[in-house]
Enzyme design. Sequence first.
Site, PDB file in Angstrom:
ATOM      1  N   SER A 157      43.621  39.100  38.431  1.00 11.02           N
ATOM      2  CA  SER A 157      44.309  39.266  37.157  1.00 11.02           C
ATOM      3  C   SER A 157      45.124  38.018  36.820  1.00 11.02           C
ATOM      4  CB  SER A 157      45.148  40.537  37.193  1.00 11.02           C
ATOM      5  OG  SER A 157      45.560  40.927  35.916  1.00 11.02           O
ATOM      6  N   ASP A 252      37.390  47.192  31.809  1.00  4.99           N
ATOM      7  CA  ASP A 252      38.562  46.332  31.890  1.00  4.99           C
ATOM      8  C   ASP A 252      38.663  45.547  30.597  1.00  4.99           C
ATOM      9  OD1 ASP A 252      40.558  44.489  32.508  1.00  4.99           O
ATOM     10  OD2 ASP A 252      39.610  43.755  34.329  1.00  4.99           O
ATOM     11  N   HIS A 282      40.201  47.780  35.854  1.00  3.98           N
ATOM     12  CA  HIS A 282      41.076  46.710  36.320  1.00  3.98           C
ATOM     13  C   HIS A 282      41.862  47.152  37.552  1.00  3.98           C
ATOM     14  CE1 HIS A 282      43.103  42.886  35.592  1.00  3.98           C
ATOM     15  NE2 HIS A 282      44.237  43.478  35.941  1.00  3.98           N
TER      16      HIS A 282
END
Length: 318
Positions: A157, A252, A282
């Site tokens: 991320s 995501d 995610h």
Amino acid sequence: MTVVLHPQTEAVLQLMMAAYPDLGVGVTDAVAARRALSRTKQPPGPELSRVQDRVIPGAPGIPVRIYWPASGSAPHPVIVYFHGGGFVLCGLDSHDAICRMLAAGVSAIVIAVDYRLAPEHKYPAAVEDAYRAVAWAHANAAELGGDPERLVVAGDSAGGNLATVTCLRARDNDGPPIAFQLLLYPWLDFLSELPSRRDNAEGYYLTANHLRWFEQQYLNEPSEAALPHVSPLRAPDLAKLPPALVITAEYDPLRDEGEAYGLRLSEAGVPTRTYRADGLFHSFLAMMDFLPGAQEAAEIACAAVRSAVSVAALSSDA
């Protein structure tokens, strides 16, 4: 379009969403958000031979956690890992299991970096910490029992963003040499209007509202969103970067920008593989023991790093 997730995936998703702070709505303060998230217990990772907390000297000092694998002989490859959390949340404890997984699965020394967080430390504080940490890892690899020629950067991320930006900076600053980049559902374009931002904006753990809130905390002003060291997908030149594996998740909002980055790397002549984890969302690796398909993605990540550092070892011996 109605999406039907695997029942076990749906159950885990609902548990993770219930534990996540309602950023920007019910929770507007970063400290309160960190406190709420810290109460979430993560599954433990593999047992290793040694784990040690240290501080990279300097102004400021950068806390790191170093993991030594239980198998394999020194010198080991070295993986510098940057945690996710939107540049605002998380730290060494939240990503302990992922770092243990990489140390065991690759037989590598993993250095997890506790970089400075926003909003107390806005851009480019995290970028500066990330680059300093990789330079320190390279300079101190031998003392740790690692091989400086088999240096890998990795992150998920926001941490995937820092990994890509560190590779750009290392290329442009003539080092340190990086053998591979492992990008796990990375956030690579603050201005993205790609379809996954719309299609997966709500209901899959990370939301569009979260991303807006993180951006407000991280940036000094909105115009910084277009900078290459904020949105590396917008960097004009991706040539001569380290080989990469980009892992994305089907549900995501960041999926499409990760896959677009992988395509751009390939088009720039960088050996790159992009792998989409179907049916997942995610941050799925945080619960890899409970999500169908997550273990496969973890094994693909470890195998890619093992292959890359094997090639690097052969190159250094040549």
